[in-house]
Design an enzyme around this catalytic site. Structure first.
Site, PDB file in Angstrom:
ATOM      1  N   SER A 116       1.179  19.535 -12.507  1.00 32.09           N
ATOM      2  CA  SER A 116       1.581  20.934 -12.337  1.00 32.09           C
ATOM      3  C   SER A 116       2.068  21.542 -13.639  1.00 32.09           C
ATOM      4  O   SER A 116       2.129  22.758 -13.760  1.00 32.09           O
ATOM      5  CB  SER A 116       2.678  21.023 -11.286  1.00 32.09           C
ATOM      6  OG  SER A 116       3.781  20.244 -11.680  1.00 32.09           O
ATOM      7  N   HIS A 137      -6.161  21.525 -11.802  1.00 33.87           N
ATOM      8  CA  HIS A 137      -4.943  21.830 -11.050  1.00 33.87           C
ATOM      9  C   HIS A 137      -5.269  22.596  -9.776  1.00 33.87           C
ATOM     10  O   HIS A 137      -5.651  23.767  -9.832  1.00 33.87           O
ATOM     11  CB  HIS A 137      -3.983  22.625 -11.960  1.00 33.87           C
ATOM     12  CG  HIS A 137      -2.648  22.861 -11.355  1.00 33.87           C
ATOM     13  ND1 HIS A 137      -1.881  23.959 -11.635  1.00 33.87           N
ATOM     14  CD2 HIS A 137      -1.924  22.128 -10.473  1.00 33.87           C
ATOM     15  CE1 HIS A 137      -0.761  23.890 -10.950  1.00 33.87           C
ATOM     16  NE2 HIS A 137      -0.758  22.798 -10.243  1.00 33.87           N
ATOM     17  N   GLU A 149      -7.118  25.595 -11.608  1.00 36.97           N
ATOM     18  CA  GLU A 149      -6.951  25.853 -13.035  1.00 36.97           C
ATOM     19  C   GLU A 149      -7.585  24.669 -13.775  1.00 36.97           C
ATOM     20  O   GLU A 149      -7.208  23.515 -13.532  1.00 36.97           O
ATOM     21  CB  GLU A 149      -5.462  25.938 -13.413  1.00 36.97           C
ATOM     22  CG  GLU A 149      -4.782  27.222 -12.975  1.00 36.97           C
ATOM     23  CD  GLU A 149      -3.291  27.249 -13.314  1.00 36.97           C
ATOM     24  OE1 GLU A 149      -2.775  28.338 -13.616  1.00 36.97           O
ATOM     25  OE2 GLU A 149      -2.624  26.200 -13.260  1.00 36.97           O
ATOM     26  N   ASN A 187       1.913  28.497 -12.477  1.00 40.39           N
ATOM     27  CA  ASN A 187       3.286  28.002 -12.362  1.00 40.39           C
ATOM     28  C   ASN A 187       4.237  28.664 -13.353  1.00 40.39           C
ATOM     29  O   ASN A 187       5.435  28.771 -13.093  1.00 40.39           O
ATOM     30  CB  ASN A 187       3.325  26.479 -12.498  1.00 40.39           C
ATOM     31  CG  ASN A 187       2.847  25.802 -11.215  1.00 40.39           C
ATOM     32  OD1 ASN A 187       2.808  26.439 -10.162  1.00 40.39           O
ATOM     33  ND2 ASN A 187       2.487  24.542 -11.303  1.00 40.39           N
TER      34      ASN A 187
END
Ligand code: 3HC
Length: 279
Positions: A116, A137, A149, A187
């Site tokens: 992450s 991701h 991602e 994130n």
């Protein structure tokens, strides 16, 4: 094409489900018999829900599960063309795993991490194939969320990027390209927002229900930030805030004390059945 997935938590099993639903043969690896059973059960339940909703038939479910193999030995991933790692967010543990994987899998196998927020470049350095190491991701719940991602480490080759991009298309995900940076895109935006919501709660400005309602109705989010934090896992949210804080050194990324307190108290969200809400 054979896919390896390492990790049997929510993300690992969700990612494995995505691939088997698209007809790929998957080997799901976990650290113990009970962990792989746990991973299998998550997928089995998800597919059952689809059968109940008449999205798939029972025969479809059985055919999908036929594609799933489970194992505890890393050696069993040796024939895989790509391995997606989704284990604990700990750099040392990931590096050790990638080093081992590098020795086990074929020369041209791509090693992807679902991290992450950790550095792809650093993970890649534990292998002799940094050009074939990349970030892939997925988002929770992986079977539903369209985004992946694709994160390029310093050494990731264009060939690796292209192959992973094509694979994302094959599994009906809609990828974005990101150069390695803490928190990537989502994130870096999402997790500080959640931290801010926790700050509003901690400061006694509004109740959790009001905060979540405000962001759903006022900003069009499908879930409020506090219920989303419970979904992601409050420990994961804290970990990402700590990475952002450490890497950028900016006070705006300081995790809120309420978040830290909740993690210390094992109020991790859905996975412990208790977080901002009870489950
Ligand atoms: N696993 C599998 N499928 C699930 C699921 C789960 N955990 N939760 C919901 N679904 C499915 C449902 O079965 C349903 O499928 P259907 O359309 O085929 O019937 C569909 O998703 C919609 O679910 P619901 O109707 O029950 O509920 P919602 O419409 O509210 O959708 C949601 C649920 C998709 C979770 C939606 O609330 C949402 O998008 N929330 C935001 C999620 C988000 O932001 N995720 C990203 C987190 S950040 C992250 O993961 C990165 C990491 O590094 C921290």
């Amino acid at each position: 094409m054979k896919i390896g997935v390492i990790g049997t938590g929510t993300m690992g099993s969700g990612i494995a489900q995505v691939f088997i639903e698209k007809g790929y043969e998957v080997i799901l690896n976990g650290i113990s018999e009970s962990e792989i059973k746990n991973g299998f059960n998550i997928i089995d339940k998800n597919l059952d829900r689809k059968v109940k909703k008449e999205k798939i038939t029972l025969e479809d479910k059985e055919a999908i599960l036929e594609k799933l193999n489970i194992c505890v030995e890393i050696d069993e991933l040796k024939e895989c063309d790509i391995v997606v790692e989704a284990i604990v967010e700990n750099m040392e543990v990931k590096k050790e795993l990638f080093k081992k994987l590098d020795e086990v899998v074929k020369e041209d196998t791509i090693l992807a991490t679902n991290t992450s927020s950790l550095s792809i470049t650093e993970i890649a350095l534990s292998t002799k194939r940094p050009d074939k190491v990349i970030g892939m991701h997925f988002f929770n719940p992986a079977p539903v969320m369209k985004l992946v991602e694709i994160i390029e480490g310093v050494a990731s080759s264009q060939e690796t990027v292209d192959k992973v991009h094509e694979l994302c298309n094959q599994i009906s995900k809609d990828p974005v390209m990101v150069k390695e940076a803490p928190g990537f895109i989502v994130n870096r935006i999402l997790v500080p927002m959640i931290n801010e919501a926790i700050g509003i709660l901690g400061d006694g400005i509004a109740t959790k229900e009001e905060i979540d309602k405000a962001m759903k109705l006022g900003a069009g989010h499908p879930m409020g930030p506090l219920e989303l934090s419970d979904l992601i896992g409050n420990d994961v949210v804290l970990f990402i805030m700590e990475v952002l804080h450490k890497e950028f050194g900016d006070d705006k990324y300081r995790p809120h004390t309420l978040l830290k307190k909740m993690v210390r108290g094992n109020l991790l969200g859905r996975k412990t059945k208790n977080g901002f809400y009870k489950y």
